[in-house]
Motif scaffolding. Structure first.
Motif, PDB file in Angstrom:
ATOM      1  N   SER A 160     -11.504 -12.835   9.435  1.00 25.59           N
ATOM      2  CA  SER A 160     -10.941 -12.317  10.756  1.00 25.59           C
ATOM      3  C   SER A 160      -9.299 -12.186  10.408  1.00 25.59           C
ATOM      4  O   SER A 160      -8.842 -11.933  11.401  1.00 25.59           O
ATOM      5  CB  SER A 160     -11.176 -13.546  11.497  1.00 25.59           C
ATOM      6  OG  SER A 160     -10.614 -14.814  11.021  1.00 25.59           O
ATOM      7  N   THR A 161      -8.905 -12.674   9.468  1.00 24.81           N
ATOM      8  CA  THR A 161      -7.384 -12.466   9.259  1.00 24.81           C
ATOM      9  C   THR A 161      -7.030 -11.180   8.761  1.00 24.81           C
ATOM     10  O   THR A 161      -7.398 -10.646   7.574  1.00 24.81           O
ATOM     11  CB  THR A 161      -6.899 -13.450   8.320  1.00 24.81           C
ATOM     12  OG1 THR A 161      -7.203 -14.886   8.903  1.00 24.81           O
ATOM     13  CG2 THR A 161      -5.220 -13.519   8.187  1.00 24.81           C
ATOM     14  N   THR A 162      -6.333 -10.370   9.374  1.00 30.68           N
ATOM     15  CA  THR A 162      -5.998  -8.876   9.159  1.00 30.68           C
ATOM     16  C   THR A 162      -4.654  -8.506   9.420  1.00 30.68           C
ATOM     17  O   THR A 162      -4.102  -9.418  10.051  1.00 30.68           O
ATOM     18  CB  THR A 162      -7.043  -8.056   9.698  1.00 30.68           C
ATOM     19  OG1 THR A 162      -6.703  -8.076  11.079  1.00 30.68           O
ATOM     20  CG2 THR A 162      -8.415  -8.056   9.429  1.00 30.68           C
ATOM     21  N   SER A 163      -4.091  -7.401   8.856  1.00 34.36           N
ATOM     22  CA  SER A 163      -2.791  -7.075   8.959  1.00 34.36           C
ATOM     23  C   SER A 163      -2.916  -5.617   9.030  1.00 34.36           C
ATOM     24  O   SER A 163      -3.802  -5.025   8.299  1.00 34.36           O
ATOM     25  CB  SER A 163      -1.829  -7.544   7.873  1.00 34.36           C
ATOM     26  OG  SER A 163      -0.574  -6.872   7.942  1.00 34.36           O
ATOM     27  N   VAL A 172      -7.685   2.431   4.618  1.00 32.20           N
ATOM     28  CA  VAL A 172      -6.652   3.376   5.151  1.00 32.20           C
ATOM     29  C   VAL A 172      -7.636   4.706   5.755  1.00 32.20           C
ATOM     30  O   VAL A 172      -8.339   5.133   5.523  1.00 32.20           O
ATOM     31  CB  VAL A 172      -5.836   4.140   3.842  1.00 32.20           C
ATOM     32  CG1 VAL A 172      -4.975   4.953   4.222  1.00 32.20           C
ATOM     33  CG2 VAL A 172      -5.403   3.001   2.940  1.00 32.20           C
ATOM     34  N   THR A 173      -6.973   4.981   7.046  1.00 28.20           N
ATOM     35  CA  THR A 173      -7.711   5.952   7.940  1.00 28.20           C
ATOM     36  C   THR A 173      -6.532   7.056   7.985  1.00 28.20           C
ATOM     37  O   THR A 173      -5.354   6.658   8.439  1.00 28.20           O
ATOM     38  CB  THR A 173      -8.040   5.380   9.066  1.00 28.20           C
ATOM     39  OG1 THR A 173      -8.989   4.377   8.992  1.00 28.20           O
ATOM     40  CG2 THR A 173      -8.692   6.389   9.937  1.00 28.20           C
ATOM     41  N   ALA A 177       0.759  -1.022  -0.104  1.00 25.76           N
ATOM     42  CA  ALA A 177      -0.076  -0.078  -0.236  1.00 25.76           C
ATOM     43  C   ALA A 177       0.889   1.325   0.072  1.00 25.76           C
ATOM     44  O   ALA A 177       0.263   2.414   0.259  1.00 25.76           O
ATOM     45  CB  ALA A 177      -0.910   0.093   1.263  1.00 25.76           C
ATOM     46  N   SER A 178       2.115   1.013  -0.221  1.00 27.59           N
ATOM     47  CA  SER A 178       3.087   2.286  -0.183  1.00 27.59           C
ATOM     48  C   SER A 178       2.871   3.487  -1.343  1.00 27.59           C
ATOM     49  O   SER A 178       3.255   4.684  -0.970  1.00 27.59           O
ATOM     50  CB  SER A 178       4.547   1.890  -0.299  1.00 27.59           C
ATOM     51  OG  SER A 178       4.621   1.559  -1.808  1.00 27.59           O
ATOM     52  N   ASP A 201      -0.567  11.501   8.454  1.00 29.13           N
ATOM     53  CA  ASP A 201      -0.083  10.208   8.764  1.00 29.13           C
ATOM     54  C   ASP A 201      -1.434   9.294   8.484  1.00 29.13           C
ATOM     55  O   ASP A 201      -2.634   9.891   8.773  1.00 29.13           O
ATOM     56  CB  ASP A 201       0.650  10.154   9.962  1.00 29.13           C
ATOM     57  CG  ASP A 201       1.837  10.739  10.023  1.00 29.13           C
ATOM     58  OD1 ASP A 201       2.429  10.917   9.021  1.00 29.13           O
ATOM     59  OD2 ASP A 201       2.168  11.089  11.270  1.00 29.13           O
ATOM     60  N   MET A 202      -1.174   7.926   7.995  1.00 30.19           N
ATOM     61  CA  MET A 202      -2.343   7.127   7.737  1.00 30.19           C
ATOM     62  C   MET A 202      -1.907   5.642   8.430  1.00 30.19           C
ATOM     63  O   MET A 202      -0.783   5.447   8.710  1.00 30.19           O
ATOM     64  CB  MET A 202      -2.158   6.816   6.141  1.00 30.19           C
ATOM     65  CG  MET A 202      -2.720   8.223   5.488  1.00 30.19           C
ATOM     66  SD  MET A 202      -2.631   7.833   3.421  1.00 30.19           S
ATOM     67  CE  MET A 202      -0.828   7.531   3.381  1.00 30.19           C
ATOM     68  N   THR A 203      -3.204   5.155   9.227  1.00 30.40           N
ATOM     69  CA  THR A 203      -3.011   3.868   9.331  1.00 30.40           C
ATOM     70  C   THR A 203      -3.497   2.741   8.355  1.00 30.40           C
ATOM     71  O   THR A 203      -4.622   3.172   7.311  1.00 30.40           O
ATOM     72  CB  THR A 203      -3.921   3.437  10.691  1.00 30.40           C
ATOM     73  OG1 THR A 203      -5.194   3.821  10.469  1.00 30.40           O
ATOM     74  CG2 THR A 203      -3.204   4.351  11.601  1.00 30.40           C
ATOM     75  N   PHE A 204      -3.106   1.617   8.110  1.00 28.28           N
ATOM     76  CA  PHE A 204      -3.506   0.557   7.363  1.00 28.28           C
ATOM     77  C   PHE A 204      -4.025  -0.569   7.833  1.00 28.28           C
ATOM     78  O   PHE A 204      -3.549  -0.911   8.779  1.00 28.28           O
ATOM     79  CB  PHE A 204      -2.210   0.405   6.424  1.00 28.28           C
ATOM     80  CG  PHE A 204      -1.679   1.282   5.699  1.00 28.28           C
ATOM     81  CD1 PHE A 204      -2.041   1.986   4.478  1.00 28.28           C
ATOM     82  CD2 PHE A 204      -0.687   2.088   6.442  1.00 28.28           C
ATOM     83  CE1 PHE A 204      -1.493   3.076   3.970  1.00 28.28           C
ATOM     84  CE2 PHE A 204      -0.155   3.218   5.781  1.00 28.28           C
ATOM     85  CZ  PHE A 204      -0.361   3.607   4.568  1.00 28.28           C
TER      86      PHE A 204
END
Length: 109
Positions: free
Chosen positions: A53-56, A77-78, A31-32, A41-44
């Motif tokens: 249920s499987t996330t990163s 993306v937040t 996601a770069s 700044d963002m969180t992914f």
């Protein structure tokens, strides 16, 4: 250029690189190239779509799909002000082993 004081949503971009090893389909996600028009700044958060249920939560990650089927991987993306945007890619896992050449693919651009 934007000079207002309203926050704008980030722009998620998914790049995926596929490889098959006989035990499933491994997808490397990146996601770069995602951006925020305000420079925040963002969180992914990645949801690989196999069971929900499987996330990163890293900018790059990989996931191995071990069952045949069609899946939707989603990147959320937040930005730091709470604005969120999503982008998704479809993953089609066919019967393996099957030769597969790794190649880049992008969505959201």
């Amino acid at each position: 250029s934007y000079t207002g004081n309203m926050n704008r949503s980030p722009k998620p971009v998914i790049q995926q690189f596929l490889s098959s090893n006989g035990n499933g389909l491994t997808v490397n996600f990146d996601a770069s190239k995602s951006s925020d028009p305000d420079g925040d700044d963002m969180t992914f958060v990645w949801d690989f779509g196999e069971d929900g249920s499987t996330t990163s939560n890293t900018i790059t990650t990989s996931y191995t799909y071990s069952t045949v089927g069609k899946f939707t991987a989603t990147l959320s993306v937040t930005d730091m002000k709470g604005f969120k945007a999503k982008s998704s890619v479809d993953i089609d896992v066919e019967q393996y082993p099957k030769p597969l050449v790794a190649f880049p693919w992008s969505s959201g651009e």
